[in-house]
Design a protein around this motif. Structure first.
Motif, PDB file in Angstrom:
ATOM      1  N   ILE A 180      51.461  36.555  31.577  1.00  0.00           N
ATOM      2  CA  ILE A 180      51.597  37.956  31.188  1.00  0.00           C
ATOM      3  C   ILE A 180      50.829  38.272  29.904  1.00  0.00           C
ATOM      4  CG2 ILE A 180      53.228  39.786  30.597  1.00  0.00           C
ATOM      5  CD1 ILE A 180      53.256  38.856  33.512  1.00  0.00           C
ATOM      6  N   PHE A 181      50.904  37.377  28.894  1.00  0.00           N
ATOM      7  CA  PHE A 181      50.234  37.647  27.630  1.00  0.00           C
ATOM      8  C   PHE A 181      48.727  37.790  27.834  1.00  0.00           C
ATOM      9  CE2 PHE A 181      54.253  36.477  25.843  1.00  0.00           C
ATOM     10  CZ  PHE A 181      54.310  37.118  24.613  1.00  0.00           C
ATOM     11  N   ASP A 182      48.126  36.867  28.591  1.00  0.00           N
ATOM     12  CA  ASP A 182      46.684  36.943  28.828  1.00  0.00           C
ATOM     13  C   ASP A 182      46.327  38.190  29.629  1.00  0.00           C
ATOM     14  OD1 ASP A 182      46.237  34.637  27.456  1.00  0.00           O
ATOM     15  OD2 ASP A 182      46.032  33.356  29.220  1.00  0.00           O
ATOM     16  N   THR A 183      47.144  38.512  30.613  1.00  0.00           N
ATOM     17  CA  THR A 183      46.865  39.678  31.454  1.00  0.00           C
ATOM     18  C   THR A 183      46.915  40.963  30.639  1.00  0.00           C
ATOM     19  OG1 THR A 183      47.843  38.538  33.367  1.00  0.00           O
ATOM     20  CG2 THR A 183      47.550  40.912  33.546  1.00  0.00           C
ATOM     21  N   VAL A 184      47.936  41.070  29.798  1.00  0.00           N
ATOM     22  CA  VAL A 184      48.121  42.293  29.008  1.00  0.00           C
ATOM     23  C   VAL A 184      47.130  42.371  27.852  1.00  0.00           C
ATOM     24  CG1 VAL A 184      49.712  43.557  27.515  1.00  0.00           C
ATOM     25  CG2 VAL A 184      50.547  42.516  29.641  1.00  0.00           C
ATOM     26  N   LEU A 185      47.059  41.318  27.039  1.00  0.00           N
ATOM     27  CA  LEU A 185      46.249  41.370  25.824  1.00  0.00           C
ATOM     28  C   LEU A 185      44.746  41.415  26.121  1.00  0.00           C
ATOM     29  CD1 LEU A 185      48.231  38.904  23.528  1.00  0.00           C
ATOM     30  CD2 LEU A 185      48.357  41.403  23.640  1.00  0.00           C
ATOM     31  N   LYS A 186      44.336  40.819  27.259  1.00  0.00           N
ATOM     32  CA  LYS A 186      42.927  40.840  27.617  1.00  0.00           C
ATOM     33  C   LYS A 186      42.582  41.996  28.559  1.00  0.00           C
ATOM     34  CE  LYS A 186      40.929  36.909  28.577  1.00  0.00           C
ATOM     35  NZ  LYS A 186      40.657  35.575  29.166  1.00  0.00           N
ATOM     36  N   GLY A 187      43.611  42.747  28.975  1.00  0.00           N
ATOM     37  CA  GLY A 187      43.347  43.889  29.850  1.00  0.00           C
ATOM     38  C   GLY A 187      42.775  43.481  31.192  1.00  0.00           C
ATOM     39  N   VAL A 188      43.304  42.392  31.763  1.00  0.00           N
ATOM     40  CA  VAL A 188      42.783  41.870  33.034  1.00  0.00           C
ATOM     41  C   VAL A 188      43.347  42.673  34.208  1.00  0.00           C
ATOM     42  CG1 VAL A 188      42.821  39.879  34.592  1.00  0.00           C
ATOM     43  CG2 VAL A 188      42.385  39.553  32.143  1.00  0.00           C
ATOM     44  N   THR A 189      42.510  42.915  35.191  1.00  0.00           N
ATOM     45  CA  THR A 189      42.923  43.595  36.420  1.00  0.00           C
ATOM     46  C   THR A 189      42.908  42.598  37.573  1.00  0.00           C
ATOM     47  OG1 THR A 189      42.002  45.712  35.690  1.00  0.00           O
ATOM     48  CG2 THR A 189      42.388  45.447  38.051  1.00  0.00           C
ATOM     49  N   VAL A 190      43.956  42.591  38.364  1.00  0.00           N
ATOM     50  CA  VAL A 190      44.031  41.742  39.559  1.00  0.00           C
ATOM     51  C   VAL A 190      44.176  42.653  40.767  1.00  0.00           C
ATOM     52  CG1 VAL A 190      45.295  39.929  40.764  1.00  0.00           C
ATOM     53  CG2 VAL A 190      45.121  39.884  38.262  1.00  0.00           C
ATOM     54  N   THR A 191      43.273  42.513  41.715  1.00  0.00           N
ATOM     55  CA  THR A 191      43.295  43.385  42.890  1.00  0.00           C
ATOM     56  C   THR A 191      42.993  42.597  44.148  1.00  0.00           C
ATOM     57  OG1 THR A 191      42.447  45.475  43.780  1.00  0.00           O
ATOM     58  CG2 THR A 191      40.858  44.004  42.739  1.00  0.00           C
ATOM     59  N   GLY A 192      43.434  43.110  45.272  1.00  0.00           N
ATOM     60  CA  GLY A 192      43.156  42.477  46.556  1.00  0.00           C
ATOM     61  C   GLY A 192      42.096  43.240  47.319  1.00  0.00           C
ATOM     62  N   SER A 193      41.381  42.533  48.188  1.00  0.00           N
ATOM     63  CA  SER A 193      40.349  43.170  49.010  1.00  0.00           C
ATOM     64  C   SER A 193      40.387  42.557  50.399  1.00  0.00           C
ATOM     65  CB  SER A 193      38.968  42.978  48.386  1.00  0.00           C
ATOM     66  OG  SER A 193      37.964  43.567  49.200  1.00  0.00           O
ATOM     67  N   ILE A 194      40.481  43.400  51.409  1.00  0.00           N
ATOM     68  CA  ILE A 194      40.553  42.902  52.785  1.00  0.00           C
ATOM     69  C   ILE A 194      39.487  43.560  53.651  1.00  0.00           C
ATOM     70  CG2 ILE A 194      42.388  44.573  53.315  1.00  0.00           C
ATOM     71  CD1 ILE A 194      43.402  42.531  55.404  1.00  0.00           C
ATOM     72  N   VAL A 195      38.659  42.751  54.246  1.00  0.00           N
ATOM     73  CA  VAL A 195      37.598  43.158  55.166  1.00  0.00           C
ATOM     74  C   VAL A 195      36.863  44.389  54.640  1.00  0.00           C
ATOM     75  CG1 VAL A 195      37.025  43.390  57.615  1.00  0.00           C
ATOM     76  CG2 VAL A 195      39.168  42.325  56.957  1.00  0.00           C
TER      77      VAL A 195
END
Length: 232
Positions: free
Chosen positions: A167-182
């Motif tokens: 959580i700390f890395d995701t929040v403090l670094k502003g990381v986005t995680v997304t899914g992509s299908i076909v």
């Protein structure tokens, strides 16, 4: 499971047939400049990775790390280059990394010999990491390879089905995680158009449908550079 039963099951799941019927509204014409041998992988791996690069919202001169250079990855790195990105290819097989280099990857990393996340951070980190290996560990490495503001695009489906997000890395670094299908029919039309114009190269081995079980074993054993296409 007997080999005959495996073949029956795969044909049922994957529609290994000479002909099929589909509504015209859901069909995309294959242009004259695209062979049947190339159209088959482009209709699966091509449209899937093209969509993933679109989902990444990539800007020219950004750095993209492609995790796994196989049937999907060898096309993903080409679409990333078309979008103007610098590409880092990650795999555990040297022959696939050699393929990545031939296709224009700027850096290659063998994840069997070094931690790819650390190696990519030494290079400055990735703006985008495209996770194409069916391995939760590879997804975690892809996340940790990102620089501030990075985007992790999840494509593969690992057996475990989960990844750990700090959580700390995701929040403090502003990381986005997304899914992509076909992708859509319009995406596939773009994929065909790019290939017909000579912008992409499909790496595929043609085999007979009777060799399906041996082919699956070769894929699982890492003995196939990219895709296998069955000729009827």
């Amino acid at each position: 499971m007997r080999a005959a039963d495996q073949l029956w099951l795969l044909r049922r799941r994957c529609a290994f047939a000479e002909y099929t019927v589909t509504p015209a509204a859901f069909a995309t014409p294959v242009p004259g400049g695209v062979s049947s041998l190339d159209a088959a992988p482009l209709s699966c791996a091509g449209v899937t990775t093209y969509k993933a690069i679109k989902v990444a919202r990539m800007a020219p001169a950004e750095t993209v790390a492609v995790f796994a250079v196989g049937g999907l990855g060898h096309l993903a790195l080409q679409y990333a280059r078309i979008a103007g990105a610098f590409v880092i290819a990650v795999d555990v097989e040297d022959h696939k990394l050699e393929l990545a280099t031939r296709l224009g990857a700027d850096h290659v990393i063998n994840a069997a010999r070094e931690d790819p996340a650390q190696a990519i951070q030494v290079l400055g980190g990735a703006d985008v990491a495209v996770a194409l290996a069916a391995s939760s560990a590879s997804f975690n490495q892809a996340f940790h390879a990102l620089r501030r503001g990075g985007r992790l695009v999840c494509v593969a489906l690992p057996t475990g089905g989960t990844i750990e997000l700090p959580i700390f890395d995701t929040v403090l670094k502003g990381v986005t995680v997304t899914g992509s299908i076909v992708g859509t029919r319009n995406d596939l039309a773009d994929v065909f158009a790019l290939h017909a114009a000579g912008r992409t190269e499909v790496v595929a081995a043609e085999r007979k449908i009777d060799e399906v079980n041996e082919s699956i074993a070769d894929v699982l054993g890492g003995r196939v550079p990219a895709r296998i296409v069955f000729g009827m």
